[in-house]
Design a protein around this motif. Structure first.
Motif, short mmCIF file in Angstrom:
data_model
loop_
_atom_site.label_atom_id
_atom_site.label_comp_id
_atom_site.label_asym_id
_atom_site.label_seq_id
_atom_site.Cartn_x
_atom_site.Cartn_y
_atom_site.Cartn_z
N TYR A 246 26.70 3.35 -16.69
CA TYR A 246 27.79 3.23 -15.83
C TYR A 246 27.16 3.29 -14.48
CZ TYR A 246 30.44 3.48 -20.06
OH TYR A 246 31.17 3.37 -21.28
N LEU A 247 25.83 2.98 -14.37
CA LEU A 247 25.16 2.92 -12.91
C LEU A 247 24.43 1.70 -12.68
CD1 LEU A 247 23.84 6.67 -12.88
CD2 LEU A 247 25.70 5.59 -11.33
N GLN A 248 24.77 1.14 -11.59
CA GLN A 248 23.58 0.10 -11.26
C GLN A 248 22.22 0.64 -10.54
OE1 GLN A 248 27.20 -1.76 -8.81
NE2 GLN A 248 26.02 -3.58 -9.43
N ALA A 249 21.51 0.07 -10.19
CA ALA A 249 20.32 0.50 -9.65
C ALA A 249 20.62 0.82 -7.98
CB ALA A 249 19.19 -0.70 -9.51
N PRO A 250 19.85 1.87 -7.59
CA PRO A 250 20.35 2.15 -6.29
C PRO A 250 19.64 1.35 -5.22
CG PRO A 250 18.53 3.52 -7.22
CD PRO A 250 19.04 2.81 -8.18
N ARG A 251 20.07 1.21 -4.17
CA ARG A 251 19.90 0.18 -3.20
C ARG A 251 18.67 0.76 -2.12
NH1 ARG A 251 25.82 -1.60 -2.30
NH2 ARG A 251 25.88 -3.45 -3.60
N GLY A 252 18.62 2.20 -2.31
CA GLY A 252 17.66 3.00 -1.20
C GLY A 252 18.22 3.41 -0.03
N ASN A 253 19.56 3.02 0.18
CA ASN A 253 20.17 3.35 1.43
C ASN A 253 20.98 4.47 0.97
OD1 ASN A 253 22.06 1.95 0.19
ND2 ASN A 253 22.54 0.66 1.89
N GLU A 254 21.29 5.03 0.02
CA GLU A 254 22.38 6.15 -0.60
C GLU A 254 21.62 7.42 0.25
OE1 GLU A 254 22.45 3.08 -3.54
OE2 GLU A 254 20.66 4.24 -2.56
N SER A 255 22.83 8.04 0.94
CA SER A 255 22.46 9.29 1.80
C SER A 255 23.52 10.26 1.57
CB SER A 255 22.43 8.84 3.27
OG SER A 255 23.62 8.39 3.86
N PRO B 50 32.06 3.33 -4.23
CA PRO B 50 33.15 2.49 -4.70
C PRO B 50 32.50 1.87 -5.90
CG PRO B 50 33.05 1.92 -2.27
CD PRO B 50 32.15 2.93 -2.61
N LYS B 51 33.25 1.55 -6.97
CA LYS B 51 32.62 1.02 -8.20
C LYS B 51 32.71 -0.30 -8.23
CE LYS B 51 32.09 5.39 -9.59
NZ LYS B 51 32.87 6.18 -8.34
N ASN B 52 31.51 -0.95 -8.59
CA ASN B 52 31.64 -2.33 -9.09
C ASN B 52 31.75 -2.59 -10.55
OD1 ASN B 52 31.52 -3.22 -6.39
ND2 ASN B 52 29.12 -2.94 -6.37
N LEU B 53 31.31 -1.48 -11.36
CA LEU B 53 31.05 -1.69 -12.74
C LEU B 53 32.40 -1.56 -13.48
CD1 LEU B 53 28.10 0.16 -13.31
CD2 LEU B 53 28.02 -2.17 -13.16
N ALA C 32 24.73 -7.05 -19.56
CA ALA C 32 25.33 -5.79 -20.77
C ALA C 32 26.70 -6.26 -21.16
CB ALA C 32 25.35 -4.48 -20.23
N PRO C 33 27.04 -6.47 -22.33
CA PRO C 33 28.26 -6.62 -22.79
C PRO C 33 29.24 -6.00 -22.09
CG PRO C 33 27.08 -6.60 -24.64
CD PRO C 33 26.15 -6.11 -23.58
N GLY C 34 30.38 -6.53 -21.67
CA GLY C 34 31.55 -5.55 -20.91
C GLY C 34 31.25 -5.24 -19.37
N PHE C 35 30.05 -5.55 -18.87
CA PHE C 35 29.83 -5.27 -17.61
C PHE C 35 29.64 -6.74 -16.56
CE2 PHE C 35 28.80 -1.61 -20.00
CZ PHE C 35 29.17 -0.50 -19.08
#
Length: 439
Positions: A48-57, A436-439, A237-240
């Motif tokens: 239930y996680l996407q790859a990080p973008r590197g700007n998370e703080s 915010p969730k995109n998945l 992935a099925p469902g995403f």
């Protein structure tokens, strides 16, 4: 006789190029069966996680529980792939001197998770977060928890333990929601309103997050240490609707050549028939395989002058660290043997190490074939774990096996050590859980 026995052992443990390609193909098949919801030895759990973008703080608490030790720290994510860890706390789950062992079957889940909550409390109380302990108005501190066992995730902060591995037997945890167990322990400690577990993730997913935070080209991550698992970024992935990190639970892959020693180890383990791939290649089990093989050679008269220490009669008395000492020659004082018999011990350790690396490489090739059947894109594999990092020659053997199996397609595949560990990945998971969730 010894030379013939070693030759036979090499034949039994050898993973040829044909073996690598066959295992890779079967691994890919099991991946696709698992993704489709069909019966498979690979669970293919979405994180239930996407790859990080590197700007998370932001600043987060992180907890990592992976086997013999548990760790907590405060992690400051600074963006641009940069981070700092501080107030790190490490505690062992067992202490032979005092006689406690939180991995034993007579220990309850409450006792184990109270112990983990105590480590979190220690990291919190010595950090810049400490004022929130005495405040009723402060916002709860977000916690990420890297949990290094087969774990069926149902959303980012919720999921249940399928089964223990690494010979842990603590009662009352299998089938329970890990996030709820931790939250309950935090409440018992009086900090349930201070610390909020936002992300409970597999340690392999945590390793992926750490590596991808620093290097956006990472699309596969693997743990090759005490245990073993691999995850990757699935595009469809099925469902995403967006790419999602998939935890393959590769340690449970079942279609692998097996020796009599593997069968014996499996049948004597706490979970016969489960984690068969992990039992052939991870640090927890390599030492035990080595012990069983050496004792077998001794009993059959191939090591005439070698009298194993009495402790070798106990399962798991030999570790992958002992194998490292044997391979480097630093353990010669432990084994006062003629050179040709010391060579036999080194040869056995080397054969087990080489098989492990080639099996791991085969599974990685299976993932690459699934992601990119025509090998048209570059791929970066991030690997973390004590076996990959510490066993002499292991990393080079894995890279060589990848090149051998991929042949002319190997050039776009890059392997790198994942720097920063699972604690940082747990914190990144908490940061993503608050977005915010995109998945």
């Amino acid at each position: 006789m010894l030379k013939q026995a070693l030759t036979q052992l090499e034949d039994n443990l050898s993973i040829s190029k044909t073996h690598i390609l066959t295992i890779a193909s079967r691994f890919q098949e099991h991946m696709e069966q698992g993704l489709s919801g069909n019966i498979s030895s690979l669970k293919m759990f979405p994180s239930y996680l996407q790859a990080p973008r590197g700007n998370e703080s932001g600043t987060f608490l992180a907890l990592d529980f992976g086997g013999s030790n548990a760790r907590a720290a405060v992690v400051d994510l600074k963006g641009e792939g940069k981070f700092l860890q501080f107030n790190r706390v490490v505690r062992s789950l067992s202490n032979p001197d005092s006689g406690y062992d939180l991995r034993a079957s007579d220990v309850t889940g409450e006792e184990l998770f109270d112990f983990l909550a105590g480590i979190v409390h220690k990291a919190l109380s010595v950090s810049s977060f400490s004022p929130v302990l005495n405040s009723s108005t402060s916002k709860p501190v977000s916690l990420g928890f890297a949990f290094s066992f087969p774990y069926h995730q149902r959303r980012i902060g919720e999921g249940f333990l399928l089964n223990w591995g690494k010979e842990i037997q603590t009662s009352g945890v299998v089938g329970k929601d890990v996030g709820q167990l931790l939250s309950a322990a935090l409440r018992r400690l009086g900090i349930g309103n201070v610390v909020r577990p936002d992300a409970i993730i597999n340690d392999t997913v945590a390793a992926f997050l750490t590596a991808a935070y620093q290097d956006p080209s990472v699309d596969i991550a693997s743990i090759i240490g005490t245990g073993h698992n691999t995850c990757y970024l699935e595009q469809r992935a099925p469902g995403f609707t967006e790419p999602v990190i998939i935890n393959t639970e590769s340690g449970n892959f079942s279609v692998v050549p097996e020796t009599a020693y593997d069968h014996s180890l499996d049948q004597q383990s706490n979970n016969p028939g489960e984690q068969l791939f992990e039992k052939k290649l991870s640090g927890k089990y390599l030492g035990e395989l080595f012990r069983q093989i050496v004792l077998d050679f001794f009993r059959r008269g191939f090591l005439g002058n070698f009298a194993p220490p009495a402790c070798w009669n106990h399962p798991y008395a030999v570790s992958s660290k002992d194998m490292t000492l044997i391979l480097t020659g630093e353990g010669n004082h432990l084994f006062p043997l003629p050179e040709h018999e010391r060579y036999a011990l080194r040869r056995i350790a080397l054969l087990l190490s080489k098989r492990s690396a080639r099996l791991a490489a085969a599974s990685l090739i299976g993932i690459i074939q699934h992601l990119d059947p025509h090998f048209t894109k570059p791929h970066t594999v991030a690997i973390d774990g004590s076996l990959y990092e510490g066993l002499p020659g292991y990393a080079g053997e894995l890279t060589a096996a990848l090149s051998e199996g991929l042949d002319s397609n190997a050039s776009p595949v890059r392997v790198k050590l994942s720097a920063g560990g699972t604690l940082t990945g747990a914190a990144i998971g908490a940061a993503l859980a608050n977005q915010p969730k995109n998945l």
